[in-house]
Design a protein around this motif. Structure first.
Motif, PDB file in Angstrom:
ATOM      1  N   THR A  46      52.007  43.757  68.980  1.00  0.00           N
ATOM      2  CA  THR A  46      51.345  42.846  69.913  1.00  0.00           C
ATOM      3  C   THR A  46      50.267  42.090  69.133  1.00  0.00           C
ATOM      4  O   THR A  46      49.869  42.500  68.033  1.00  0.00           O
ATOM      5  N   VAL A  47      49.789  41.012  69.698  1.00  0.00           N
ATOM      6  CA  VAL A  47      48.724  40.244  69.055  1.00  0.00           C
ATOM      7  C   VAL A  47      47.512  41.143  68.830  1.00  0.00           C
ATOM      8  O   VAL A  47      46.909  41.131  67.755  1.00  0.00           O
ATOM      9  N   ASP A  48      47.167  41.930  69.842  1.00  0.00           N
ATOM     10  CA  ASP A  48      46.015  42.823  69.731  1.00  0.00           C
ATOM     11  C   ASP A  48      46.210  43.838  68.598  1.00  0.00           C
ATOM     12  O   ASP A  48      45.306  44.042  67.781  1.00  0.00           O
ATOM     13  N   GLU A  49      47.373  44.440  68.521  1.00  0.00           N
ATOM     14  CA  GLU A  49      47.646  45.409  67.446  1.00  0.00           C
ATOM     15  C   GLU A  49      47.570  44.746  66.080  1.00  0.00           C
ATOM     16  O   GLU A  49      46.987  45.295  65.145  1.00  0.00           O
ATOM     17  N   GLY A  50      48.162  43.568  65.976  1.00  0.00           N
ATOM     18  CA  GLY A  50      48.165  42.852  64.707  1.00  0.00           C
ATOM     19  C   GLY A  50      46.760  42.505  64.241  1.00  0.00           C
ATOM     20  O   GLY A  50      46.410  42.715  63.072  1.00  0.00           O
ATOM     21  N   TRP A  51      45.937  41.985  65.158  1.00  0.00           N
ATOM     22  CA  TRP A  51      44.580  41.606  64.768  1.00  0.00           C
ATOM     23  C   TRP A  51      43.698  42.805  64.482  1.00  0.00           C
ATOM     24  O   TRP A  51      42.770  42.739  63.694  1.00  0.00           O
ATOM     25  N   ARG A  52      44.003  43.939  65.097  1.00  0.00           N
ATOM     26  CA  ARG A  52      43.261  45.164  64.756  1.00  0.00           C
ATOM     27  C   ARG A  52      43.528  45.553  63.303  1.00  0.00           C
ATOM     28  O   ARG A  52      42.614  45.938  62.575  1.00  0.00           O
ATOM     29  N   ILE A  53      44.769  45.450  62.883  1.00  0.00           N
ATOM     30  CA  ILE A  53      45.132  45.770  61.500  1.00  0.00           C
ATOM     31  C   ILE A  53      44.462  44.790  60.541  1.00  0.00           C
ATOM     32  O   ILE A  53      43.916  45.186  59.513  1.00  0.00           O
ATOM     33  N   VAL A  54      44.479  43.512  60.897  1.00  0.00           N
ATOM     34  CA  VAL A  54      43.829  42.490  60.075  1.00  0.00           C
ATOM     35  C   VAL A  54      42.330  42.776  59.982  1.00  0.00           C
ATOM     36  O   VAL A  54      41.735  42.736  58.889  1.00  0.00           O
ATOM     37  N   GLY A  55      41.718  43.073  61.113  1.00  0.00           N
ATOM     38  CA  GLY A  55      40.281  43.367  61.131  1.00  0.00           C
ATOM     39  C   GLY A  55      39.933  44.621  60.347  1.00  0.00           C
ATOM     40  O   GLY A  55      38.963  44.645  59.589  1.00  0.00           O
ATOM     41  N   GLU A 110      30.122  46.172  56.598  1.00  0.00           N
ATOM     42  CA  GLU A 110      30.140  45.327  57.799  1.00  0.00           C
ATOM     43  C   GLU A 110      31.565  44.993  58.218  1.00  0.00           C
ATOM     44  O   GLU A 110      31.798  44.081  59.001  1.00  0.00           O
ATOM     45  N   CYS A 111      32.538  45.733  57.687  1.00  0.00           N
ATOM     46  CA  CYS A 111      33.965  45.564  57.994  1.00  0.00           C
ATOM     47  C   CYS A 111      34.569  44.311  57.375  1.00  0.00           C
ATOM     48  O   CYS A 111      35.545  43.751  57.891  1.00  0.00           O
ATOM     49  N   GLY A 112      34.009  43.842  56.283  1.00  0.00           N
ATOM     50  CA  GLY A 112      34.576  42.733  55.533  1.00  0.00           C
ATOM     51  C   GLY A 112      35.151  43.225  54.224  1.00  0.00           C
ATOM     52  O   GLY A 112      35.484  44.398  54.076  1.00  0.00           O
ATOM     53  N   ARG A 113      35.239  42.316  53.252  1.00  0.00           N
ATOM     54  CA  ARG A 113      35.783  42.676  51.949  1.00  0.00           C
ATOM     55  C   ARG A 113      34.802  42.391  50.814  1.00  0.00           C
ATOM     56  O   ARG A 113      35.112  42.580  49.654  1.00  0.00           O
ATOM     57  N   GLY A 114      33.611  41.921  51.161  1.00  0.00           N
ATOM     58  CA  GLY A 114      32.586  41.672  50.148  1.00  0.00           C
ATOM     59  C   GLY A 114      32.881  40.486  49.250  1.00  0.00           C
ATOM     60  O   GLY A 114      32.414  40.431  48.114  1.00  0.00           O
ATOM     61  N   LEU A 115      33.640  39.521  49.760  1.00  0.00           N
ATOM     62  CA  LEU A 115      34.002  38.343  48.978  1.00  0.00           C
ATOM     63  C   LEU A 115      32.981  37.227  49.162  1.00  0.00           C
ATOM     64  O   LEU A 115      32.135  37.277  50.054  1.00  0.00           O
ATOM     65  N   HIS A 116      33.087  36.202  48.341  1.00  0.00           N
ATOM     66  CA  HIS A 116      32.208  35.036  48.429  1.00  0.00           C
ATOM     67  C   HIS A 116      32.335  34.395  49.805  1.00  0.00           C
ATOM     68  O   HIS A 116      33.395  34.453  50.436  1.00  0.00           O
ATOM     69  N   ARG A 117      31.282  33.760  50.251  1.00  0.00           N
ATOM     70  CA  ARG A 117      31.275  33.186  51.608  1.00  0.00           C
ATOM     71  C   ARG A 117      32.332  32.112  51.823  1.00  0.00           C
ATOM     72  O   ARG A 117      32.700  31.827  52.956  1.00  0.00           O
ATOM     73  N   THR A 118      32.857  31.529  50.775  1.00  0.00           N
ATOM     74  CA  THR A 118      33.901  30.508  50.928  1.00  0.00           C
ATOM     75  C   THR A 118      35.306  31.109  50.983  1.00  0.00           C
ATOM     76  O   THR A 118      36.277  30.376  51.193  1.00  0.00           O
ATOM     77  N   ALA A 119      35.421  32.418  50.830  1.00  0.00           N
ATOM     78  CA  ALA A 119      36.736  33.063  50.798  1.00  0.00           C
ATOM     79  C   ALA A 119      37.485  32.927  52.122  1.00  0.00           C
ATOM     80  O   ALA A 119      38.718  32.902  52.134  1.00  0.00           O
ATOM     81  N   GLY A 120      36.757  32.821  53.214  1.00  0.00           N
ATOM     82  CA  GLY A 120      37.402  32.728  54.525  1.00  0.00           C
ATOM     83  C   GLY A 120      38.382  31.576  54.628  1.00  0.00           C
ATOM     84  O   GLY A 120      39.448  31.714  55.221  1.00  0.00           O
TER      85      GLY A 120
END
Length: 67
Positions: free
Chosen positions: A21-30, A43-53
Motif C-alpha cells: 500500500t502507499v502507506d506501507e511503501g512510504w513507511r519503508i522509505v521513511g 533525526e531519521c535521515g541519512r546525514g547527507l548534504h541539504r541539496t541531496a533531497g
C-alpha cells in the motif's frame, strides 16, 4: 550517474514493491531515511548534504516511484 543516484536506484531495486500500500511503501522509505536525507541519522535521515533531497526525488521519479 552520481554515487548518490546509484545508491538510491540500488535501494529502489531492492525495496520498491508495487504490491505494498502507499502507506506501507512510504513507511519503508521513511525508515530508510530517504524522505529527509539531509536530516541526521538520529533525526531519521541519512546525514547527507541539504541539496541531496533534489537528487533523491529525481531518482525516485525516474524510477517511477513518485508521481
Amino acid at each position: 550517474m552520481s554515487n548518490l543516484e546509484a545508491e538510491v536506484r540500488a535501494w529502489l531495486d531492492e525495496y520498491c514493491n508495487p504490491d505494498l500500500t502507499v502507506d506501507e511503501g512510504w513507511r519503508i522509505v521513511g525508515d530508510a531515511g530517504w524522505t529527509a536525507p539531509h536530516f541526521t541519522v538520529d533525526e531519521c535521515g541519512r546525514g547527507l548534504h541539504r541539496t541531496a533531497g533534489a537528487t533523491v526525488r529525481q531518482a525516485f521519479k525516474e524510477y517511477g516511484a513518485l508521481r
